[in-house]
Write a protein that holds these residues in place. Structure first.
Motif, PDB file in Angstrom:
ATOM      1  N   SER A   1      -8.584   2.700   1.183  1.00 50.72           N
ATOM      2  CA  SER A   1      -8.379   1.335   1.644  1.00 50.72           C
ATOM      3  C   SER A   1      -7.521   1.291   2.893  1.00 50.72           C
ATOM      4  O   SER A   1      -7.688   0.411   3.737  1.00 50.72           O
ATOM      5  CB  SER A   1      -7.730   0.500   0.533  1.00 50.72           C
ATOM      6  N   SER A   2      -6.603   2.264   3.020  1.00 45.58           N
ATOM      7  CA  SER A   2      -5.691   2.305   4.172  1.00 45.58           C
ATOM      8  C   SER A   2      -6.264   3.071   5.359  1.00 45.58           C
ATOM      9  O   SER A   2      -5.592   3.224   6.373  1.00 45.58           O
ATOM     10  CB  SER A   2      -4.358   2.939   3.756  1.00 45.58           C
ATOM     11  N   GLY A   3      -7.484   3.590   5.225  1.00 46.87           N
ATOM     12  CA  GLY A   3      -8.131   4.287   6.331  1.00 46.87           C
ATOM     13  C   GLY A   3      -7.939   5.789   6.352  1.00 46.87           C
ATOM     14  O   GLY A   3      -8.375   6.450   7.291  1.00 46.87           O
TER      15      GLY A   3
ATOM     16  N   ALA B   1       0.811  -1.218   0.000  1.00 45.32           N
ATOM     17  CA  ALA B   1       0.000   0.000   0.000  1.00 45.32           C
ATOM     18  C   ALA B   1       0.849   1.275   0.000  1.00 45.32           C
ATOM     19  O   ALA B   1       0.624   2.177  -0.816  1.00 45.32           O
ATOM     20  CB  ALA B   1      -0.952  -0.006   1.197  1.00 45.32           C
ATOM     21  N   ALA B   2       1.812   1.374   0.907  1.00 46.41           N
ATOM     22  CA  ALA B   2       2.594   2.619   1.025  1.00 46.41           C
ATOM     23  C   ALA B   2       3.400   2.913  -0.239  1.00 46.41           C
ATOM     24  O   ALA B   2       3.336   4.031  -0.767  1.00 46.41           O
ATOM     25  CB  ALA B   2       3.502   2.563   2.251  1.00 46.41           C
TER      26      ALA B   2
ATOM     27  N   LEU C   1       3.882   5.712  -5.633  1.00 47.74           N
ATOM     28  CA  LEU C   1       3.971   5.591  -7.091  1.00 47.74           C
ATOM     29  C   LEU C   1       2.846   6.351  -7.766  1.00 47.74           C
ATOM     30  O   LEU C   1       3.067   7.096  -8.732  1.00 47.74           O
ATOM     31  CB  LEU C   1       3.934   4.121  -7.489  1.00 47.74           C
ATOM     32  N   TRP C   2       1.613   6.199  -7.287  1.00 51.21           N
ATOM     33  CA  TRP C   2       0.473   6.863  -7.944  1.00 51.21           C
ATOM     34  C   TRP C   2       0.578   8.377  -7.800  1.00 51.21           C
ATOM     35  O   TRP C   2       0.255   9.104  -8.739  1.00 51.21           O
ATOM     36  CB  TRP C   2      -0.845   6.358  -7.362  1.00 51.21           C
ATOM     37  N   ARG C   3       1.036   8.863  -6.633  1.00 55.74           N
ATOM     38  CA  ARG C   3       1.229  10.306  -6.485  1.00 55.74           C
ATOM     39  C   ARG C   3       2.294  10.812  -7.456  1.00 55.74           C
ATOM     40  O   ARG C   3       2.138  11.863  -8.089  1.00 55.74           O
ATOM     41  CB  ARG C   3       1.635  10.646  -5.050  1.00 55.74           C
TER      42      ARG C   3
ATOM     43  N   ALA D   1      -4.530   6.600  -6.308  1.00 52.77           N
ATOM     44  CA  ALA D   1      -4.057   7.187  -5.049  1.00 52.77           C
ATOM     45  C   ALA D   1      -5.209   7.340  -4.062  1.00 52.77           C
ATOM     46  O   ALA D   1      -5.069   7.066  -2.858  1.00 52.77           O
ATOM     47  CB  ALA D   1      -3.396   8.539  -5.310  1.00 52.77           C
ATOM     48  N   GLY D   2      -6.367   7.773  -4.552  1.00 50.00           N
ATOM     49  CA  GLY D   2      -7.534   7.888  -3.688  1.00 50.00           C
ATOM     50  C   GLY D   2      -7.984   6.539  -3.164  1.00 50.00           C
ATOM     51  O   GLY D   2      -8.346   6.403  -1.985  1.00 50.00           O
ATOM     52  N   TRP D   3      -7.949   5.523  -4.014  1.00 52.81           N
ATOM     53  CA  TRP D   3      -8.373   4.190  -3.603  1.00 52.81           C
ATOM     54  C   TRP D   3      -7.441   3.626  -2.532  1.00 52.81           C
ATOM     55  O   TRP D   3      -7.901   3.108  -1.509  1.00 52.81           O
ATOM     56  CB  TRP D   3      -8.443   3.269  -4.806  1.00 52.81           C
ATOM     57  N   VAL D   4      -6.132   3.721  -2.731  1.00 54.84           N
ATOM     58  CA  VAL D   4      -5.195   3.199  -1.741  1.00 54.84           C
ATOM     59  C   VAL D   4      -5.355   3.958  -0.414  1.00 54.84           C
ATOM     60  O   VAL D   4      -5.321   3.352   0.659  1.00 54.84           O
ATOM     61  CB  VAL D   4      -3.741   3.287  -2.253  1.00 54.84           C
TER      62      VAL D   4
END
Length: 420
Positions: A336-338, A301-302, A307-309, A330-333
């Motif tokens: 998903s990560s809270g 996740a991190a 990467l997406w940013r 990036a929004g999805w991760v």
């Protein structure tokens, strides 16, 4: 008033967030000063150029749904904006369990060059009045309306019998109040300012942008015809995912020494222009993007968020619309990560890049509705197991080819004037 540890909306278009769980920790707010101090903790960030509205329920003044939109620069838009946001918050609250008994309004805007906070307050007063009128037309009173500007706050509901100081009241320094201590104890976190969070996903500027746009042009000439050709589309997808995994491993093996913009400089230096361009173009294919969305939890996740940013920052010039894919990921991760505040900001930026991007629309709506991301996580896990039945879920990352070790040395800085 009391506020629960609730989710909230933080990006572009009007929508509201649901109220939190009934057993969430409560913090009592007794004055306009405490309301102003609590705002960043309610949102998860310091709002900038923002109109924020919070629904209030019951005799105890429990906070419910909240809404944030940018303050329109054109005063001609204020009346329509006031009507739309009032209807959005009130009607949305009714759908989720009850009409608000009142609303608290915040207008947050820093002074422009040569402008004082008091001048900002005066300039925004007609907007505050339109908001009070719009809420009143729906039979919900505005209990408090505050302007926050230049380190001070003003109330728009002061009366002659209970006047407010014309110069405003200073805000307490961040992190020094009883509210800050209580919020920290309750687990409420402020992630910086809205502008800072957005800046981490904004396109690069200067020499980096020029070089990256040239790389995107080269990739488009090479990849787009192959993506459109059904015979080679699968091959392009495999190459894109292979390269994205290589970049993911590279970031995993080279964590930044610190957070914030300096960490972004580190990540930018780890990605080549042609590498970034190839992955950006490949992610425009829905199936490739959906597979990339599987890197959403655990040790993946991190580095995936980094990467997406970084790829969103590389969507420069004529390729700004291409940022919808990495911003949505990036929004999805984040979701998903809270990290719901960052998720809403990223998804809002994705919809600014491409208002019709369906995946961003669906995630933005689900996040704002307070849905649990676990349902989507389960679907993605199952799809991954079906496609990779022998994958070891805890396999250690391998080193990228040609990289024996990664030195924790600061990469070269961006060229002067590169900007974001």
């Amino acid at each position: 008033m009391t506020t629960n540890d609730e989710s909230h909306r933080t990006s572009g278009r009007p929508s509201i967030s649901p109220a939190g769980a009934p057993d969430a920790p409560e913090i009592t707010l007794r004055s306009p000063a405490e309301l102003a101090d609590a705002l960043p903790y309610m949102l998860g960030f310091h709002p900038t150029d923002s109109l924020v509205m919070v629904a209030v329920h019951g005799a105890s003044g429990r906070f419910g749904g909240r809404l944030r939109v940018g303050i329109p620069t054109a005063t001609a838009e204020w009346e329509d904006t006031a009507r739309q946001v009032a209807e959005c918050l009130i009607k949305g609250s009714e759908r989720r369990g009850g009409k608000p008994d009142g609303i608290v309004v915040f207008l947050c805007q820093d002074p422009a060059a040569g402008e004082s906070g008091q001048r900002v307050m005066t300039r925004l007063r007609p907007l505050a009045q339109r908001l009070r009128t719009a809420c009143g037309a729906l039979d919900v009173p505005v209990l408090e309306a505050l302007c926050l500007s230049g380190g001070r706050y003003w109330s728009y509901v002061c009366t002659e019998a209970d006047p407010c100081p014309a110069e405003g009241t200073p805000l307490v320094p961040p992190g020094t109040s009883v509210m800050a201590a209580a919020a920290t104890f309750a687990g409420l976190r402020v992630r910086g300012s809205l502008r800072e969070i957005e800046q981490r996903m904004a396109p690069l500027g200067g020499a980096w942008a020029a070089d990256q746009e040239e790389a995107l042009e080269r990739a488009a000439v090479s990849l787009v015809p192959r993506i459109l050709d059904g015979e080679t589309r699968e091959e392009v997808g495999a190459q894109t995912l292979s390269l994205a995994r290589t970049l993911l491993r590279r970031l995993t093996l080279a964590p930044p020494a610190e957070g914030g913009p300096r960490a972004d400089d580190w990540d930018d230096a780890l990605l080549g222009h042609d590498e970034a361009a190839a992955v950006i173009l490949g992610l425009q294919d829905r199936e490739i993007r959906d597979i990339a969305a599987e890197w959403m939890e655990g040790d993946e996740a991190a580095p995936a968020l980094r990467l997406w940013r970084a790829l969103a920052r590389r969507c420069v010039g004529a390729y700004g619309e291409h940022a919808a894919a990495p911003l949505t990921l990036a929004g999805w991760v984040s979701w998903s990560s809270g990290d719901e505040p960052t998720a809403r900001i990223a998804l809002g930026l994705a919809l600014q890049a491409d208002a019709e991007y369906r995946f961003a629309q669906l995630l933005h709506h689900a996040c704002n509705e307070g849905l649990d991301p676990e349902g989507l996580r389960q679907c993605l896990r199952e799809e991954r197991r079906r496609r990779e039945p022998r994958r070891k879920r805890t396999a250690a990352p391998t080193r990228p080819p040609g990289r024996r070790t990664v030195q924790r040395r600061r990469p070269s800085r961006r060229p002067e004037g590169s900007g974001r």
